[in-house]
Design a protein around this motif. Structure first.
Motif, PDB file in Angstrom:
ATOM      1  N   SER A 187       3.434  -1.886  -2.882  1.00  7.45           N
ATOM      2  CA  SER A 187       2.075  -2.276  -2.512  1.00  7.45           C
ATOM      3  C   SER A 187       2.078  -3.726  -2.076  1.00  7.45           C
ATOM      4  N   MET A 188       1.057  -4.102  -1.340  1.00  3.35           N
ATOM      5  CA  MET A 188       0.934  -5.489  -0.910  1.00  3.35           C
ATOM      6  C   MET A 188       0.803  -6.404  -2.128  1.00  3.35           C
ATOM      7  N   ARG A 189       0.141  -5.933  -3.157  1.00  3.94           N
ATOM      8  CA  ARG A 189      -0.028  -6.756  -4.359  1.00  3.94           C
ATOM      9  C   ARG A 189       1.315  -7.047  -5.014  1.00  3.94           C
ATOM     10  N   ARG A 190       2.180  -6.029  -5.085  1.00  3.13           N
ATOM     11  CA  ARG A 190       3.484  -6.243  -5.722  1.00  3.13           C
ATOM     12  C   ARG A 190       4.386  -7.121  -4.853  1.00  3.13           C
ATOM     13  N   VAL A 191       4.282  -6.976  -3.536  1.00  5.85           N
ATOM     14  CA  VAL A 191       5.057  -7.851  -2.659  1.00  5.85           C
ATOM     15  C   VAL A 191       4.602  -9.296  -2.827  1.00  5.85           C
ATOM     16  N   ALA A 192       3.289  -9.508  -2.907  1.00  8.31           N
ATOM     17  CA  ALA A 192       2.770 -10.859  -3.110  1.00  8.31           C
ATOM     18  C   ALA A 192       3.239 -11.428  -4.441  1.00  8.31           C
ATOM     19  N   ALA A 193       3.255 -10.590  -5.486  1.00  8.02           N
ATOM     20  CA  ALA A 193       3.726 -11.052  -6.794  1.00  8.02           C
ATOM     21  C   ALA A 193       5.200 -11.424  -6.743  1.00  8.02           C
ATOM     22  N   GLU A 194       5.981 -10.668  -6.014  1.00 13.43           N
ATOM     23  CA  GLU A 194       7.409 -10.968  -5.873  1.00 13.43           C
ATOM     24  C   GLU A 194       7.620 -12.334  -5.225  1.00 13.43           C
ATOM     25  N   LEU A 195       6.716 -12.694  -4.304  1.00 17.59           N
ATOM     26  CA  LEU A 195       6.825 -13.975  -3.602  1.00 17.59           C
ATOM     27  C   LEU A 195       6.094 -15.103  -4.319  1.00 17.59           C
ATOM     28  N   GLY A 196       5.294 -14.760  -5.315  1.00 20.11           N
ATOM     29  CA  GLY A 196       4.530 -15.783  -6.023  1.00 20.11           C
ATOM     30  C   GLY A 196       3.380 -16.331  -5.205  1.00 20.11           C
ATOM     31  N   VAL A 197       2.753 -15.488  -4.380  1.00 19.23           N
ATOM     32  CA  VAL A 197       1.629 -15.914  -3.546  1.00 19.23           C
ATOM     33  C   VAL A 197       0.486 -14.929  -3.735  1.00 19.23           C
ATOM     34  N   THR A 198      -0.653 -15.255  -3.156  1.00 18.74           N
ATOM     35  CA  THR A 198      -1.785 -14.343  -3.194  1.00 18.74           C
ATOM     36  C   THR A 198      -1.618 -13.275  -2.113  1.00 18.74           C
ATOM     37  N   VAL A 199      -2.289 -12.149  -2.316  1.00 15.91           N
ATOM     38  CA  VAL A 199      -2.196 -11.069  -1.344  1.00 15.91           C
ATOM     39  C   VAL A 199      -2.695 -11.525   0.019  1.00 15.91           C
ATOM     40  N   SER A 200      -3.759 -12.325   0.017  1.00 12.06           N
ATOM     41  CA  SER A 200      -4.320 -12.767   1.295  1.00 12.06           C
ATOM     42  C   SER A 200      -3.325 -13.568   2.110  1.00 12.06           C
ATOM     43  N   ALA A 201      -2.357 -14.232   1.436  1.00  9.19           N
ATOM     44  CA  ALA A 201      -1.369 -15.027   2.162  1.00  9.19           C
ATOM     45  C   ALA A 201      -0.448 -14.144   3.004  1.00  9.19           C
ATOM     46  N   LEU A 202      -0.268 -12.885   2.580  1.00  7.61           N
ATOM     47  CA  LEU A 202       0.620 -11.991   3.323  1.00  7.61           C
ATOM     48  C   LEU A 202       0.056 -11.647   4.694  1.00  7.61           C
ATOM     49  N   TYR A 203      -1.270 -11.608   4.796  1.00  5.84           N
ATOM     50  CA  TYR A 203      -1.885 -11.112   6.021  1.00  5.84           C
ATOM     51  C   TYR A 203      -1.795 -12.114   7.171  1.00  5.84           C
ATOM     52  N   ALA A 204      -1.265 -13.276   6.904  1.00  6.94           N
ATOM     53  CA  ALA A 204      -0.970 -14.200   8.000  1.00  6.94           C
ATOM     54  C   ALA A 204       0.316 -13.801   8.718  1.00  6.94           C
ATOM     55  N   HIS A 205       1.080 -12.862   8.100  1.00  8.00           N
ATOM     56  CA  HIS A 205       2.382 -12.485   8.657  1.00  8.00           C
ATOM     57  C   HIS A 205       2.494 -10.988   8.939  1.00  8.00           C
ATOM     58  N   VAL A 206       1.768 -10.157   8.215  1.00 10.16           N
ATOM     59  CA  VAL A 206       1.730  -8.713   8.472  1.00 10.16           C
ATOM     60  C   VAL A 206       0.273  -8.278   8.429  1.00 10.16           C
ATOM     61  N   SER A 207      -0.071  -7.333   9.290  1.00  7.00           N
ATOM     62  CA  SER A 207      -1.474  -6.950   9.397  1.00  7.00           C
ATOM     63  C   SER A 207      -1.898  -5.912   8.367  1.00  7.00           C
ATOM     64  N   SER A 208      -0.937  -5.129   7.844  1.00  7.02           N
ATOM     65  CA  SER A 208      -1.267  -4.060   6.909  1.00  7.02           C
ATOM     66  C   SER A 208       0.012  -3.562   6.251  1.00  7.02           C
ATOM     67  N   LYS A 209      -0.136  -2.662   5.298  1.00  2.40           N
ATOM     68  CA  LYS A 209       1.050  -2.073   4.682  1.00  2.40           C
ATOM     69  C   LYS A 209       1.818  -1.249   5.701  1.00  2.40           C
ATOM     70  N   ASP A 210       1.126  -0.520   6.570  1.00  2.00           N
ATOM     71  CA  ASP A 210       1.824   0.258   7.605  1.00  2.00           C
ATOM     72  C   ASP A 210       2.620  -0.660   8.528  1.00  2.00           C
ATOM     73  N   ASP A 211       2.064  -1.799   8.855  1.00  2.81           N
ATOM     74  CA  ASP A 211       2.780  -2.773   9.683  1.00  2.81           C
ATOM     75  C   ASP A 211       4.028  -3.251   8.956  1.00  2.81           C
ATOM     76  N   LEU A 212       3.904  -3.480   7.668  1.00  3.79           N
ATOM     77  CA  LEU A 212       5.055  -3.920   6.873  1.00  3.79           C
ATOM     78  C   LEU A 212       6.135  -2.846   6.841  1.00  3.79           C
ATOM     79  N   LEU A 213       5.751  -1.580   6.656  1.00  8.33           N
ATOM     80  CA  LEU A 213       6.736  -0.496   6.636  1.00  8.33           C
ATOM     81  C   LEU A 213       7.460  -0.379   7.972  1.00  8.33           C
ATOM     82  N   GLU A 214       6.731  -0.572   9.065  1.00  2.00           N
ATOM     83  CA  GLU A 214       7.363  -0.513  10.384  1.00  2.00           C
ATOM     84  C   GLU A 214       8.360  -1.649  10.563  1.00  2.00           C
ATOM     85  N   LEU A 215       8.010  -2.837  10.063  1.00  2.00           N
ATOM     86  CA  LEU A 215       8.928  -3.964  10.147  1.00  2.00           C
ATOM     87  C   LEU A 215      10.185  -3.710   9.315  1.00  2.00           C
ATOM     88  N   MET A 216      10.017  -3.086   8.156  1.00  2.00           N
ATOM     89  CA  MET A 216      11.162  -2.763   7.309  1.00  2.00           C
ATOM     90  C   MET A 216      12.073  -1.758   7.996  1.00  2.00           C
TER      91      MET A 216
END
Length: 261
Positions: A55-84
């Motif tokens: 989940s985006m929440r767990r990815v943010a926790a792994e990085l030590g940032v807020t979930v909102s910080a992730l959306y500056a780099h990926v638009s959604s979880k589906d976008d993240l899965l495609e990048l992976m």
């Protein structure tokens, strides 16, 4: 050794003896967040929790940032899965088509695809949900079609063959992952990337088939020693060879020097 009488209070420290207050150590600089770091963290979560736990929440926790910080780099979880999924193809290139070695080239392609999917947990599930028609992956599709057409396969077969082989790879690795998770649960441990003891499971399946009534299940009994024999690598190669020989049957005739087994 002090000569002061017992009970005499200690004098205040001399101004000349005052020690400097220790300098506060600066906190280590935090690495700036980037798309690459988000993808790497997502792989870490995937390997630990599986796709259902990613989940985006767990990815943010792994990085030590807020979930909102992730959306500056990926638009959604589906976008993240495609990048992976796209990341798995970094450094992979198909060879120039060689009509005399087309089957060997397709074997190499299939083995590389299986290795990619096995490199991270549940990647087969992610692969099956994403079509490779992005700017980064289209060259791979083009190169695969070039191998089919150079071999001499009819266009209507070449158009379907890539999806056929990719679906075989996805399905085979998906099954491997399901057996891995099942074996881990049976052992009372969390599912992991460790391969299960296939030989132990195969022995149980062989014993079961061999115990079936011969009058009702003559074929299962007759083939019980062969249906679950060999390693996963051997089973994968056998299935792939069946597909390649099927494709070869559509060629006008077998070219001299073809690497048919």
């Amino acid at each position: 050794m002090s000569n002061a009488a017992p009970g005499t209070p200690a004098p205040p420290p001399s101004p000349w003896d005052r020690r400097r207050r220790p300098r506060a150590q600066a906190a280590p600089a935090r690495l700036p967040l980037s798309r690459e770091r988000v993808v790497e963290a997502a792989f870490t979560v995937l390997d630990d929790q599986g796709l259902d736990g990613l989940s985006m929440r767990r990815v943010a926790a792994e990085l030590g940032v807020t979930v909102s910080a992730l959306y500056a780099h990926v638009s959604s979880k589906d976008d993240l899965l495609e990048l992976m999924y796209t990341r798995l193809f970094d450094g992979f290139e198909l060879p120039e088509p060689d009509p005399k070695r087309w089957r060997e080239q397709l074997r190499d392609f299939a083995h590389a695809g299986r290795r990619r999917l096995l490199s991270h947990r549940d990647m087969a599930r992610i692969s099956m949900a994403h079509v490779p028609f992005t700017a980064e992956l289209l060259p791979h599709v083009e190169g695969l079609l070039a191998i089919f057409r150079a071999a001499g396969l009819p266009d209507h077969i070449a158009a379907e063959a890539g999806d056929l082989i990719s679906t075989y790879i996805d399905g085979f690795v998906l099954e491997e992952g399901m057996w891995q998770d099942r074996a881990a649960r049976e052992d009372g441990e969390e599912a992991s990337l460790a391969r299960p003891d296939w030989h132990e499971m195969a022995d149980r399946m062989r014993d079961y088939f061999a115990s079936l009534p011969a009058e009702d299940f003559p074929n299962l009994r007759a083939l019980s020693g062969l249906m679950v024999s060999g390693s996963s690598d051997t089973r994968f190669d056998t299935g792939l060879e069946i597909i390649l020989r099927g494709l070869a049957s559509y060629l006008p005739d077998t070219a001299p020097g073809d690497d048919a087994r």
